[in-house]
Design a protein around this motif. Sequence first.
Motif, PDB file in Angstrom:
ATOM      1  N   GLU A  69       0.715  -1.211   0.149  1.00 15.76           N
ATOM      2  CA  GLU A  69      -0.154  -0.375  -0.181  1.00 15.76           C
ATOM      3  C   GLU A  69       1.062   1.087  -0.125  1.00 15.76           C
ATOM      4  N   VAL A  70       0.627   2.525  -1.132  1.00 12.58           N
ATOM      5  CA  VAL A  70       1.581   3.523  -1.129  1.00 12.58           C
ATOM      6  C   VAL A  70       0.365   4.185  -0.336  1.00 12.58           C
ATOM      7  N   LEU A  71       0.597   5.713   0.239  1.00 10.75           N
ATOM      8  CA  LEU A  71       0.460   6.339  -0.103  1.00 10.75           C
ATOM      9  C   LEU A  71       0.491   7.688  -0.248  1.00 10.75           C
ATOM     10  N   LEU A  72       0.394   8.483  -0.659  1.00  4.18           N
ATOM     11  CA  LEU A  72       0.769  10.052  -0.843  1.00  4.18           C
ATOM     12  C   LEU A  72      -0.055  11.280  -0.615  1.00  4.18           C
ATOM     13  N   VAL A  73       1.291  11.467   0.350  1.00  3.18           N
ATOM     14  CA  VAL A  73       0.827  12.712   0.924  1.00  3.18           C
ATOM     15  C   VAL A  73       1.462  13.870   0.815  1.00  3.18           C
ATOM     16  N   ASP A  74       0.642  14.886   0.019  1.00  2.00           N
ATOM     17  CA  ASP A  74       0.908  15.978  -1.089  1.00  2.00           C
ATOM     18  C   ASP A  74       0.945  17.884   0.055  1.00  2.00           C
ATOM     19  N   TRP A  75       1.956  18.422   0.316  1.00  2.92           N
ATOM     20  CA  TRP A  75       1.425  19.391   0.723  1.00  2.92           C
ATOM     21  C   TRP A  75       1.643  20.439   0.156  1.00  2.92           C
ATOM     22  N   ASP A  76       1.132  20.339  -1.071  1.00  2.86           N
ATOM     23  CA  ASP A  76       1.925  21.953  -1.913  1.00  2.86           C
ATOM     24  C   ASP A  76      -0.399  21.676  -2.435  1.00  2.86           C
ATOM     25  N   VAL A  77      -0.515  22.018  -1.383  1.00  3.46           N
ATOM     26  CA  VAL A  77      -2.356  22.464  -1.792  1.00  3.46           C
ATOM     27  C   VAL A  77      -2.694  23.588  -1.628  1.00  3.46           C
ATOM     28  N   GLU A  78      -3.641  24.275  -2.855  1.00  2.00           N
ATOM     29  CA  GLU A  78      -4.388  25.494  -2.823  1.00  2.00           C
ATOM     30  C   GLU A  78      -5.261  25.899  -2.112  1.00  2.00           C
ATOM     31  N   PRO A  79      -5.626  27.250  -0.783  1.00  2.05           N
ATOM     32  CA  PRO A  79      -6.390  26.687  -0.131  1.00  2.05           C
ATOM     33  C   PRO A  79      -7.867  26.899  -0.605  1.00  2.05           C
ATOM     34  N   ALA A  80      -8.450  27.499  -2.494  1.00  2.00           N
ATOM     35  CA  ALA A  80      -9.301  27.413  -3.383  1.00  2.00           C
ATOM     36  C   ALA A  80      -9.783  25.622  -3.604  1.00  2.00           C
ATOM     37  N   ALA A 112      -9.988  23.685  -0.891  1.00  7.09           N
ATOM     38  CA  ALA A 112      -9.342  22.549   0.469  1.00  7.09           C
ATOM     39  C   ALA A 112     -10.980  21.631   0.539  1.00  7.09           C
ATOM     40  N   GLU A 113     -12.015  22.007  -0.199  1.00  5.71           N
ATOM     41  CA  GLU A 113     -13.280  21.332   0.318  1.00  5.71           C
ATOM     42  C   GLU A 113     -13.071  20.106  -0.759  1.00  5.71           C
ATOM     43  N   HIS A 114     -11.512  19.879  -1.501  1.00  8.55           N
ATOM     44  CA  HIS A 114     -11.719  18.044  -2.200  1.00  8.55           C
ATOM     45  C   HIS A 114     -12.078  17.648  -0.887  1.00  8.55           C
ATOM     46  N   PRO A 115     -12.775  15.754  -1.969  1.00 11.26           N
ATOM     47  CA  PRO A 115     -12.419  14.930  -0.373  1.00 11.26           C
ATOM     48  C   PRO A 115     -11.448  14.526   0.263  1.00 11.26           C
ATOM     49  N   SER A 116     -10.258  14.190  -0.761  1.00  5.18           N
ATOM     50  CA  SER A 116      -8.532  14.267  -0.609  1.00  5.18           C
ATOM     51  C   SER A 116      -7.910  14.850  -0.051  1.00  5.18           C
ATOM     52  N   ILE A 117      -8.297  15.568   0.702  1.00  2.00           N
ATOM     53  CA  ILE A 117      -7.788  17.321   1.245  1.00  2.00           C
ATOM     54  C   ILE A 117      -8.365  17.050   2.901  1.00  2.00           C
ATOM     55  N   VAL A 118      -7.015  17.422   3.601  1.00  2.00           N
ATOM     56  CA  VAL A 118      -7.199  17.279   5.052  1.00  2.00           C
ATOM     57  C   VAL A 118      -6.531  18.325   5.268  1.00  2.00           C
ATOM     58  N   HIS A 119      -7.679  18.949   7.158  1.00  2.00           N
ATOM     59  CA  HIS A 119      -6.832  19.720   7.113  1.00  2.00           C
ATOM     60  C   HIS A 119      -6.381  19.469   8.583  1.00  2.00           C
ATOM     61  N   ALA A 152      -2.187  22.091  13.604  1.00  2.00           N
ATOM     62  CA  ALA A 152      -0.787  22.316  13.763  1.00  2.00           C
ATOM     63  C   ALA A 152      -0.626  23.478  14.889  1.00  2.00           C
ATOM     64  N   ASP A 153       0.357  23.225  15.829  1.00  2.00           N
ATOM     65  CA  ASP A 153       0.502  24.194  17.100  1.00  2.00           C
ATOM     66  C   ASP A 153       0.193  25.311  16.902  1.00  2.00           C
ATOM     67  N   ASP A 154      -0.570  26.059  17.685  1.00  2.00           N
ATOM     68  CA  ASP A 154      -0.311  27.593  17.456  1.00  2.00           C
ATOM     69  C   ASP A 154      -0.220  28.059  16.229  1.00  2.00           C
ATOM     70  N   ARG A 155      -1.175  27.810  14.948  1.00  2.00           N
ATOM     71  CA  ARG A 155      -0.954  28.461  13.585  1.00  2.00           C
ATOM     72  C   ARG A 155      -2.522  27.824  13.331  1.00  2.00           C
ATOM     73  N   ARG A 156      -3.082  28.213  11.987  1.00  2.00           N
ATOM     74  CA  ARG A 156      -4.304  27.008  11.427  1.00  2.00           C
ATOM     75  C   ARG A 156      -3.483  25.792  10.619  1.00  2.00           C
ATOM     76  N   PRO A 157      -4.580  25.120  10.899  1.00  2.00           N
ATOM     77  CA  PRO A 157      -4.307  24.140   9.968  1.00  2.00           C
ATOM     78  C   PRO A 157      -3.892  24.371   8.752  1.00  2.00           C
ATOM     79  N   GLN A 158      -2.963  22.827   8.783  1.00  2.00           N
ATOM     80  CA  GLN A 158      -2.027  23.197   7.351  1.00  2.00           C
ATOM     81  C   GLN A 158      -2.736  22.256   6.968  1.00  2.00           C
ATOM     82  N   LEU A 159      -3.215  21.982   5.406  1.00  2.00           N
ATOM     83  CA  LEU A 159      -3.827  21.304   4.040  1.00  2.00           C
ATOM     84  C   LEU A 159      -2.392  20.166   3.363  1.00  2.00           C
ATOM     85  N   ALA A 160      -3.719  18.945   3.139  1.00  2.00           N
ATOM     86  CA  ALA A 160      -3.287  18.442   3.050  1.00  2.00           C
ATOM     87  C   ALA A 160      -3.786  17.670   1.767  1.00  2.00           C
TER      88      ALA A 160
END
Length: 87
Positions: A26-37, A39-46, A49-57
């Motif tokens: 099983e291979v999973l891709l985790v891509d941090w280069d996500v555009e905020p626009a 953010a609602e894609h089903p494969s994008i998670v929030h 993150a400590d002391d800041r807003r959530p990161q998108l992946a």
Amino acid sequence: MPSLQLVINVYGGLVQEVFCSDPEIEVLLVDWDVEPADAEHPSIVHVPADDRRPQLAYVAPLAVQALDALQGTQVAAAINTAEQAAW
């Protein structure tokens, strides 16, 4: 050749293909280069993150092909050339 080999083919900054000597892996891709626009894609998670807003992946499984599928491809030629260059 190692007992287990995983080959990830990336072109243009995108994963094109994944090959493995064990195609059941099983291979999973985790891509941090996500555009905020996107953010609602089903494969994008929030991701919290400590002391800041959530990161998108973008997190998604990748299809894996048997290592034999590499034969005769440019990917195989690149690997062979690298191996001959004395890794």
